[in-house]
Design a protein around this motif. Structure first.
Motif, PDB file in Angstrom:
ATOM      1  N   PRO A  89       0.215 -44.780  74.227  1.00 15.17           N
ATOM      2  CA  PRO A  89      -1.029 -44.842  75.009  1.00 15.17           C
ATOM      3  C   PRO A  89      -1.373 -43.507  75.681  1.00 15.17           C
ATOM      4  N   ILE A  90      -0.373 -42.751  76.117  1.00 16.23           N
ATOM      5  CA  ILE A  90      -0.677 -41.418  76.698  1.00 16.23           C
ATOM      6  C   ILE A  90      -1.370 -40.561  75.641  1.00 16.23           C
ATOM      7  N   ALA A  91      -0.804 -40.525  74.436  1.00 16.22           N
ATOM      8  CA  ALA A  91      -1.388 -39.710  73.364  1.00 16.22           C
ATOM      9  C   ALA A  91      -2.829 -40.152  73.097  1.00 16.22           C
ATOM     10  N   ALA A  92      -3.046 -41.465  73.053  1.00 18.59           N
ATOM     11  CA  ALA A  92      -4.402 -41.976  72.770  1.00 18.59           C
ATOM     12  C   ALA A  92      -5.388 -41.467  73.824  1.00 18.59           C
ATOM     13  N   GLU A  93      -4.975 -41.524  75.108  1.00 22.83           N
ATOM     14  CA  GLU A  93      -5.872 -41.091  76.192  1.00 22.83           C
ATOM     15  C   GLU A  93      -6.149 -39.595  76.111  1.00 22.83           C
ATOM     16  N   VAL A  94      -5.116 -38.799  75.788  1.00 16.73           N
ATOM     17  CA  VAL A  94      -5.313 -37.341  75.667  1.00 16.73           C
ATOM     18  C   VAL A  94      -6.318 -37.067  74.552  1.00 16.73           C
ATOM     19  N   PHE A  95      -6.157 -37.761  73.429  1.00 16.28           N
ATOM     20  CA  PHE A  95      -7.074 -37.531  72.297  1.00 16.28           C
ATOM     21  C   PHE A  95      -8.491 -38.012  72.639  1.00 16.28           C
ATOM     22  N   LYS A  96      -8.587 -39.126  73.383  1.00 12.40           N
ATOM     23  CA  LYS A  96      -9.930 -39.613  73.771  1.00 12.40           C
ATOM     24  C   LYS A  96     -10.634 -38.553  74.619  1.00 12.40           C
ATOM     25  N   LYS A  97      -9.885 -37.991  75.577  1.00 15.26           N
ATOM     26  CA  LYS A  97     -10.479 -36.969  76.465  1.00 15.26           C
ATOM     27  C   LYS A  97     -10.945 -35.760  75.678  1.00 15.26           C
TER      28      LYS A  97
ATOM     29  N   CYS B  19       0.319 -33.247  72.966  1.00 16.10           N
ATOM     30  CA  CYS B  19      -0.865 -33.896  72.382  1.00 16.10           C
ATOM     31  C   CYS B  19      -2.136 -33.082  72.667  1.00 16.10           C
ATOM     32  N   GLU B  20      -2.181 -32.413  73.823  1.00 17.18           N
ATOM     33  CA  GLU B  20      -3.342 -31.539  74.090  1.00 17.18           C
ATOM     34  C   GLU B  20      -3.416 -30.442  73.026  1.00 17.18           C
ATOM     35  N   ALA B  21      -2.253 -29.918  72.666  1.00 16.04           N
ATOM     36  CA  ALA B  21      -2.227 -28.867  71.631  1.00 16.04           C
ATOM     37  C   ALA B  21      -2.597 -29.442  70.256  1.00 16.04           C
ATOM     38  N   ILE B  22      -2.135 -30.650  69.978  1.00 10.90           N
ATOM     39  CA  ILE B  22      -2.481 -31.294  68.685  1.00 10.90           C
ATOM     40  C   ILE B  22      -3.994 -31.472  68.588  1.00 10.90           C
ATOM     41  N   ALA B  23      -4.615 -31.934  69.694  1.00 11.08           N
ATOM     42  CA  ALA B  23      -6.073 -32.144  69.698  1.00 11.08           C
ATOM     43  C   ALA B  23      -6.792 -30.841  69.373  1.00 11.08           C
ATOM     44  N   LYS B  24      -6.191 -29.724  69.795  1.00  7.90           N
ATOM     45  CA  LYS B  24      -6.837 -28.427  69.592  1.00  7.90           C
ATOM     46  C   LYS B  24      -6.577 -27.884  68.179  1.00  7.90           C
ATOM     47  N   TYR B  25      -5.351 -27.997  67.709  1.00 11.79           N
ATOM     48  CA  TYR B  25      -4.966 -27.247  66.490  1.00 11.79           C
ATOM     49  C   TYR B  25      -4.903 -28.087  65.212  1.00 11.79           C
ATOM     50  N   CYS B  26      -4.680 -29.402  65.337  1.00  6.55           N
ATOM     51  CA  CYS B  26      -4.649 -30.214  64.096  1.00  6.55           C
ATOM     52  C   CYS B  26      -5.133 -31.630  64.425  1.00  6.55           C
ATOM     53  N   PRO B  27      -6.419 -31.733  64.848  1.00  4.28           N
ATOM     54  CA  PRO B  27      -6.924 -33.024  65.345  1.00  4.28           C
ATOM     55  C   PRO B  27      -6.909 -34.138  64.314  1.00  4.28           C
ATOM     56  N   HIS B  28      -6.783 -33.791  63.026  1.00  5.00           N
ATOM     57  CA  HIS B  28      -6.835 -34.845  61.998  1.00  5.00           C
ATOM     58  C   HIS B  28      -5.457 -35.254  61.486  1.00  5.00           C
ATOM     59  N   ALA B  29      -4.411 -34.690  62.081  1.00  2.00           N
ATOM     60  CA  ALA B  29      -3.050 -35.017  61.598  1.00  2.00           C
ATOM     61  C   ALA B  29      -2.685 -36.458  61.951  1.00  2.00           C
ATOM     62  N   LEU B  30      -1.758 -37.027  61.176  1.00  2.00           N
ATOM     63  CA  LEU B  30      -1.155 -38.309  61.554  1.00  2.00           C
ATOM     64  C   LEU B  30      -0.031 -38.000  62.540  1.00  2.00           C
ATOM     65  N   ILE B  31       0.000 -38.711  63.653  1.00  2.32           N
ATOM     66  CA  ILE B  31       1.019 -38.458  64.685  1.00  2.32           C
ATOM     67  C   ILE B  31       2.083 -39.541  64.626  1.00  2.32           C
ATOM     68  N   ASN B  32       3.320 -39.134  64.483  1.00  4.50           N
ATOM     69  CA  ASN B  32       4.475 -40.062  64.484  1.00  4.50           C
ATOM     70  C   ASN B  32       5.211 -39.855  65.804  1.00  4.50           C
ATOM     71  N   MET B  33       4.975 -40.739  66.776  1.00  2.00           N
ATOM     72  CA  MET B  33       5.555 -40.565  68.119  1.00  2.00           C
ATOM     73  C   MET B  33       6.942 -41.214  68.195  1.00  2.00           C
ATOM     74  N   ILE B  34       7.950 -40.382  68.420  1.00  2.00           N
ATOM     75  CA  ILE B  34       9.323 -40.888  68.566  1.00  2.00           C
ATOM     76  C   ILE B  34       9.744 -40.878  70.039  1.00  2.00           C
TER      77      ILE B  34
ATOM     78  N   ILE C 170       5.750 -34.006  78.859  1.00  2.64           N
ATOM     79  CA  ILE C 170       6.022 -33.265  77.611  1.00  2.64           C
ATOM     80  C   ILE C 170       5.054 -33.726  76.517  1.00  2.64           C
ATOM     81  N   VAL C 171       4.944 -35.044  76.366  1.00  2.84           N
ATOM     82  CA  VAL C 171       4.091 -35.611  75.314  1.00  2.84           C
ATOM     83  C   VAL C 171       2.620 -35.254  75.567  1.00  2.84           C
ATOM     84  N   LYS C 172       2.211 -35.314  76.832  1.00  2.00           N
ATOM     85  CA  LYS C 172       0.808 -35.005  77.169  1.00  2.00           C
ATOM     86  C   LYS C 172       0.474 -33.573  76.740  1.00  2.00           C
ATOM     87  N   GLY C 173       1.370 -32.649  77.099  1.00  2.00           N
ATOM     88  CA  GLY C 173       1.132 -31.238  76.758  1.00  2.00           C
ATOM     89  C   GLY C 173       1.073 -31.034  75.246  1.00  2.00           C
TER      90      GLY C 173
END
Ligand code: NAD
Ligand code: LMR
Length: 344
Positions: free
Chosen positions: A157-165, A133-148, A128-131
């Motif tokens: 770490p999953i989010a970090a890797e998705v954003f790195k890719k 975060c892929e959308a975040i990278a596309k639509y609002c790459p500069h947002a601050l992400i608050n992962m709950i 769920i988080v991976k999917g």
């Protein structure tokens, strides 16, 4: 009747203005800020949507879930505070929910039932988080992400890797929300120390699961006469706080109301940092050099670009030093599990 309505309206406007002034702004200087909540129709999502609607720093509140957000958004939108509220649901509307977001809060995913660890949620929530975060990278790459979403020790770490890719990773903008551990540590300490809870501060470092949650009661203020035995018990209660709620809810989920409160506090701190309010410091799980682990929760100063400075641990008691060494293997393995999943 008209005069009653007028006074109610004046009260609401005055309340909102004075709360803006309390936050260190003149009423004219509050910038527009869009906050998106992903998982907004859930147990955390709904009260968090309410609390963010009450926050005068928010001008646009986007509520996204796979279903049921139109109702939540319609409901919350009737509250007479600053932000415009829009509900979005389903994959097709995720982009619109995210576009232009300054802060994205993610409480999407399944909660624990009695007998489960947070890591038992990995198989469902990691995807769920991976999917998302892929959308975040596309639509609002500069947002601050608050992962709950749990397990936070792996979802960050999953989010970090998705954003790195995606080529959008900025370690200053990714936060695991550990504020509930701080909220609990403050409450439990105030109870034991018999001091008013409003003035209590307790840093909580490490991660967000079991022994990886390390409250630093040696640094708690105000100082009080709390015995070593009581510190051990307070530490255990803080580490088991989530489980205490899971067991009390007996199969109906995990902490939602206290989490919504904690999530709203942390998002408010992020917004204040973005808006240039000085000295905003919160404990949060971020990319870190404070220990030899790549991610670690500690006090962080928040600023206009997210993380301004990751602060050190300060002096630890022998009990806390021991706790720090004990938590490292579990935290490292959860971090590595997240990284591996994102790259498979
Ligand atoms: N960080 C913390 O301190 C903390 C505290 C409490 C709970 N949590 C975690 O927060 C998560 C949510 O808990 P909850 O009690 O709100 O659960 P919940 O089941 O009540 O709500 C989760 C919501 O997420 C939605 N969702 C599922 N997949 C989605 C997707 N792909 N996109 C958008 N939304 C999606 C669901 O439809 C649901 O509305 C859990 O993983 C829980 O463990 C973390
Ligand atoms: O305990 C849980 O599963 C939810 C959350 O992480 C909490 O600390 O309450």
């Amino acid at each position: 009747m008209n005069s009653m309505l007028r006074s109610a309206r004046t009260l609401a406007t005055t309340a909102s203005r004075s709360s803006i002034l309390r936050r260190g702004y003149s009423s004219e200087s509050v910038p527009d800020r869009k906050v998106a909540i992903l998982g907004a129709a859930g147990g955390i999502g709904q009260p968090l949507s309410l609390l963010m609607k009450l926050n005068p720093l928010v001008s646009n509140l986007a509520l996204y879930d796979i279903a049921n957000t139109p109702g939540v958004a319609a409901d919350v939108s009737h509250i007479n505070t600053r932000s415009e509220v829009t509900g979005y649901f389903g994959d097709d509307q995720l982009g619109k929910a995210l576009e232009g977001a300054d802060v994205v809060i993610i409480p999407a995913g399944v909660p624990r039932k009695p007998g489960m660890t947070r890591d038992d949620l990995f198989n469902i929530n990691a995807g769920i988080v991976k999917g998302l975060c892929e959308a975040i990278a596309k639509y609002c790459p500069h947002a601050l992400i608050n992962m709950i979403s749990n397990p936070v020790n792996s979802t960050v770490p999953i989010a970090a890797e998705v954003f790195k890719k995606a080529g959008t990773y900025d370690e200053k903008r990714l936060f695991g929300v550990t504020t509930l551990d701080v909220v609990r540590a403050k409450t439990f300490y105030a109870g034991k120390a018999r001091v008013p809870v409003a003035g209590v501060n307790v840093p909580v470092v490490g991660g967000h699961a079991g022994v990886t949650i390390l409250p630093l009661f040696s640094q708690a203020t105000p100082k009080a006469n709390v015995s070593e035995e009581e510190i051990v018990a307070l530490t255990k209660r803080t580490q088991d706080g989530g489980t205490e709620v899971v067991e009390a809810k007996a199969g109906k989920g995990s902490a939602t109301l206290s989490m919504a409160y904690a999530g709203a506090l942390f998002a408010d701190a992020c917004l204040k940092g973005l808006n240039g309010v000085p000295d905003v410091v919160e404990c949060t799980f971020v990319q870190s050099n404070v220990t030899d682990l790549p991610f670690f929760a500690s006090k962080v100063r928040l600023g206009k670009n997210g993380v301004d400075e990751v602060l050190g641990l300060g002096p630890l008691s022998d009990f806390e030093k021991e706790g720090l060494e004990k938590l490292k293997p579990e935290l490292l393995s959860s971090i590595e599990k997240g990284i591996k999943f994102a790259n498979k």
